[in-house]
Design a protein around this motif. Sequence first.
Motif, PDB file in Angstrom:
ATOM      1  N   ALA A   1      10.746  44.250 -21.191  1.00  0.00           N
ATOM      2  CA  ALA A   1      12.031  44.139 -20.495  1.00  0.00           C
ATOM      3  C   ALA A   1      11.928  44.468 -19.010  1.00  0.00           C
ATOM      4  N   TYR A   2      10.722  44.740 -18.519  1.00  0.00           N
ATOM      5  CA  TYR A   2      10.539  45.064 -17.107  1.00  0.00           C
ATOM      6  C   TYR A   2      10.526  43.763 -16.311  1.00  0.00           C
ATOM      7  N   GLY A   3      11.387  43.632 -15.326  1.00  0.00           N
ATOM      8  CA  GLY A   3      11.438  42.425 -14.523  1.00  0.00           C
ATOM      9  C   GLY A   3      10.214  42.284 -13.642  1.00  0.00           C
ATOM     10  N   ASN A   4       9.519  41.159 -13.756  1.00  0.00           N
ATOM     11  CA  ASN A   4       8.313  40.940 -12.957  1.00  0.00           C
ATOM     12  C   ASN A   4       8.595  41.037 -11.454  1.00  0.00           C
ATOM     13  N   GLU A   5       9.767  40.609 -11.026  1.00  0.00           N
ATOM     14  CA  GLU A   5      10.097  40.610  -9.601  1.00  0.00           C
ATOM     15  C   GLU A   5      10.116  42.010  -9.008  1.00  0.00           C
ATOM     16  N   PHE A   6      10.214  43.029  -9.853  1.00  0.00           N
ATOM     17  CA  PHE A   6      10.283  44.401  -9.362  1.00  0.00           C
ATOM     18  C   PHE A   6       8.934  45.115  -9.451  1.00  0.00           C
ATOM     19  N   ILE A   7       7.889  44.391  -9.821  1.00  0.00           N
ATOM     20  CA  ILE A   7       6.537  44.959  -9.892  1.00  0.00           C
ATOM     21  C   ILE A   7       5.770  44.493  -8.655  1.00  0.00           C
ATOM     22  N   THR A   8       5.332  45.431  -7.858  1.00  0.00           N
ATOM     23  CA  THR A   8       4.653  45.088  -6.612  1.00  0.00           C
ATOM     24  C   THR A   8       3.193  44.715  -6.861  1.00  0.00           C
TER      25      THR A   8
END
Length: 436
Positions: free
Chosen positions: A322-329
């Motif tokens: 459920a972790y949004g890829n866009e928020f992973i640097t």
Amino acid sequence: MLKLSSLCLFLLLFSAIVVNAKILSEPLHEEVTPPFAGEYTLVIEGFDWGPAVNKVVLSMGETVKETNSSEFAVYASRNSNDGEISPATASGTRSVVYSYVSDAKGNRTESGEFVTLILGVSPIHPIGSPIQYFRAKGNVWIDYKLTVVQTSSGKVWNTEKDRIMPLVDQFDLNGKFKHSESLTMSYAAFAPKMVKEKAPLIIWLHGGGEGGFDPTIALLGNRAANYASPEIQQFFGDGAYVLVPQAPTFWMQGADGMTRGQTNDMYNVALMALIQDYVKSNSKIDAKRIYVGGCSNGGYMSLKLIMEHPDYFAAGYISALAYGNEFITDAQVQKIKNVPMWFIHSKDDMTTKPDETVVPLYHRLKKAGAKNVVFTYYDNVTDITGFYGGKDYQYNGHWSWIYSHANLARTDFDGSPVLVNGRPVSIMEWLSAQKK
């Protein structure tokens, strides 16, 4: 004529069969008092879709040597003070598949004072479930009652004496960790019995509907108790410890509502402290073999812990991320690329959409040089038994954790088998081979 409740009518009809009396057409003012009011024990097990009462053990009050399943009729009622249960699933009959003479715990015997009924269960028959999902509270235990009638004798069992939950009962359910004056977390813990030196630790983080302060919900809501089963424990030598923490609300809770990674959640620091405290308190846990996994909300939190503590965990196993890829640097991708991870997801997951979560993350990890990242990608989530739901039965596409709990995931993103030392392996076999 006075309208009777469905339970009253059920009892009256079977009492009528026993005494060969006809139901009078005149109004009835009293419920029939059964000639024998016995006690029963519920057996509750976890299935792919959740928990179900799949057996009931009847105290016969005398020694019996044989039994006939066709002589028993079972009526169930489901009620809750936490919310409304629809009339269609609030009461109804349960099918009796088989019966046998047993002891008080449901173990088969040649003769004894108990009879065990095996009840039919299915994902399409919620009348079998002792829990209910309410949007405001998640999954909660409900008031689940049975009335059992033996038509040949007129005996009735309508009082619950005990409950048996075969795998759950092997866990210590009393775990509490106080992180601060305002935050205490519950957890369930399983310890293998035959550890000679060191054993690994499997951590499972539940989904969004299993929060609260009752770890049995976290164990049964999506079959997490199965990590203590002999079928999975066998892959870990003398066995593995299993730790199932429970969020007081849900893992993705942030200061201003739910986070998908865009802001910090409120539990990851306390959860990590809980894990470290548990490891410190159990000297036989191998600190080089600590595995963290979870589904949906728990998948988010598993990845969060790995990103915050990449050197602590030997591997991760994550379903329905459920972790949004866009928020992973990119820096975070570099930080975790050397942590072995196995992702499971379904293409038709409309809750944690794969193109927004796991698919781009997997490709970013591979591009960054990750050598031990696996992604099993299903078209949909089906009844893996081919029996309980029926041939080609499909579950909600979000429920890809079914393949983790059942240890069925075996392939990578391109469909090729996952290999360890040149040999095809399942997800739990792979997990057991990971070591820092």
